[in-house]
Design a protein around this motif. Structure first.
Motif, PDB file in Angstrom:
ATOM      1  N   UNK A   8       0.789  -1.295  -0.081  1.00  0.00           N
ATOM      2  CA  UNK A   8      -0.108   0.253   0.045  1.00  0.00           C
ATOM      3  C   UNK A   8       0.965   1.265  -0.013  1.00  0.00           C
ATOM      4  N   UNK A   9       2.073   1.252   0.641  1.00  0.00           N
ATOM      5  CA  UNK A   9       2.841   2.352   0.566  1.00  0.00           C
ATOM      6  C   UNK A   9       3.597   2.578  -0.667  1.00  0.00           C
ATOM      7  N   UNK A  10       3.682   1.656  -1.488  1.00  0.00           N
ATOM      8  CA  UNK A  10       4.021   1.791  -2.698  1.00  0.00           C
ATOM      9  C   UNK A  10       3.130   2.470  -3.731  1.00  0.00           C
ATOM     10  N   UNK A  11       1.923   2.114  -3.382  1.00  0.00           N
ATOM     11  CA  UNK A  11       0.863   2.777  -4.210  1.00  0.00           C
ATOM     12  C   UNK A  11       0.762   4.252  -3.989  1.00  0.00           C
ATOM     13  N   UNK A 102      -4.357   0.708  -9.783  1.00  0.00           N
ATOM     14  CA  UNK A 102      -4.393   0.754  -8.088  1.00  0.00           C
ATOM     15  C   UNK A 102      -5.529   0.847  -7.682  1.00  0.00           C
ATOM     16  N   UNK A 103      -6.716   0.757  -8.261  1.00  0.00           N
ATOM     17  CA  UNK A 103      -7.919   0.611  -7.549  1.00  0.00           C
ATOM     18  C   UNK A 103      -8.364  -1.093  -7.574  1.00  0.00           C
ATOM     19  N   UNK A 104      -7.907  -1.752  -8.484  1.00  0.00           N
ATOM     20  CA  UNK A 104      -7.868  -2.998  -8.647  1.00  0.00           C
ATOM     21  C   UNK A 104      -7.025  -3.702  -7.303  1.00  0.00           C
ATOM     22  N   UNK A 105      -5.919  -3.036  -6.978  1.00  0.00           N
ATOM     23  CA  UNK A 105      -5.033  -3.706  -6.185  1.00  0.00           C
ATOM     24  C   UNK A 105      -5.827  -3.222  -4.669  1.00  0.00           C
ATOM     25  N   UNK A 106      -6.274  -2.108  -4.509  1.00  0.00           N
ATOM     26  CA  UNK A 106      -6.964  -1.762  -3.295  1.00  0.00           C
ATOM     27  C   UNK A 106      -8.193  -2.572  -3.032  1.00  0.00           C
ATOM     28  N   UNK A 107      -8.734  -2.888  -4.072  1.00  0.00           N
ATOM     29  CA  UNK A 107     -10.068  -3.823  -3.980  1.00  0.00           C
ATOM     30  C   UNK A 107      -9.662  -5.004  -3.415  1.00  0.00           C
TER      31      UNK A 107
END
Length: 163
Positions: A8-11, A102-107
Motif C-alpha cells: 500500500x505504501x508503494x501505491x 491501483x483501484x484493483x489492487x486496493x479492492x
C-alpha cells in the motif's frame, strides 16, 4: 490464481510523486482532490486492519479518476505549452492511467481485510477475491450435523410417507 501483492505504501508513493509532478501543470482542484485522497491512503497505512480506511481510499481513487478526466480535459492548454507544462501534464495523465490498476489492487486489499464483495467478482473471475464464502456442500466427515430437510414438517402440514 491470486493477484500480485503490492504494498500500500508503494501505491501511495507512486501516486504522490505523479500528483506532485502533475501539479506543475494543474493546480487548485486537481491538487486538493488528489492530495486529500492520498491522505486517506496514509490513514489506510496507519490503521492496517481498518476496512473503513481502505474503502475510503478506494472510493477516493475512483472519484479522482472522474475528477482528473474532467480537470485535464477542461484545463489542458491548446497552445503555448512549455516543456515543464508538458511534463506536468504527462505525469497527470500517467497518474490517471495507473489509477484503475491501483483501484484493483486496493479492492483486493479491501477483501483481504475482511470487506464484503459487493460486485461478487468471484463468480465471474474465479481465483480472485477472498475465500471466506462457504460451500453449500458438506463433506462426509464434517463436524457439523446435517440439517434435516423434513424437520418440523408436521407443523407445516406436510406428511412424511414411510416406505
Amino acid at each position: 490464481m491470486d493477484p500480485p501483492s503490492v504494498n500500500l505504501k508503494l501505491i501511495i508513493l507512486v501516486h504522490w510523486l505523479l500528483t506532485t509532478w502533475g501539479c506543475l501543470m494543474f493546480g487548485g482542484p486537481y491538487a486538493w482532490a488528489n492530495f486529500t485522497t492520498l491522505a486517506l491512503g496514509v490513514w489506510a497505512v496507519a490503521q492496517k486492519d481498518s476496512i473503513d480506511a481502505i474503502s475510503m481510499f478506494l472510493g477516493g481513487l475512483v472519484v479522482t479518476i472522474l475528477l482528473d478526466i474532467i480537470h485535464i480535459s477542461i484545463f489542458y492548454p491548446r497552445a503555448g505549452l512549455l516543456d515543464v507544462g508538458r511534463f506536468g501534464a504527462g505525469m497527470a495523465i500517467l497518474s490517471l492511467l495507473l489509477k484503475p490498476f491501483s483501484c484493483f489492487m486496493l479492492y483486493n486489499m479491501y477483501l483481504q481485510r475482511g470487506g464484503e464483495a459487493p460486485f461478487r467478482s468471484r463468480e465471474y473471475y474465479p481465483g480472485f477475491g477472498s475465500t471466506s464464502q462457504r460451500s453449500a456442500y458438506q463433506t462426509i466427515d464434517s463436524p457439523e450435523a446435517p440439517t434435516d430437510f423434513y424437520a418440523g414438517a408436521e407443523n407445516k402440514g406436510h406428511t412424511s410417507q414411510g416406505y
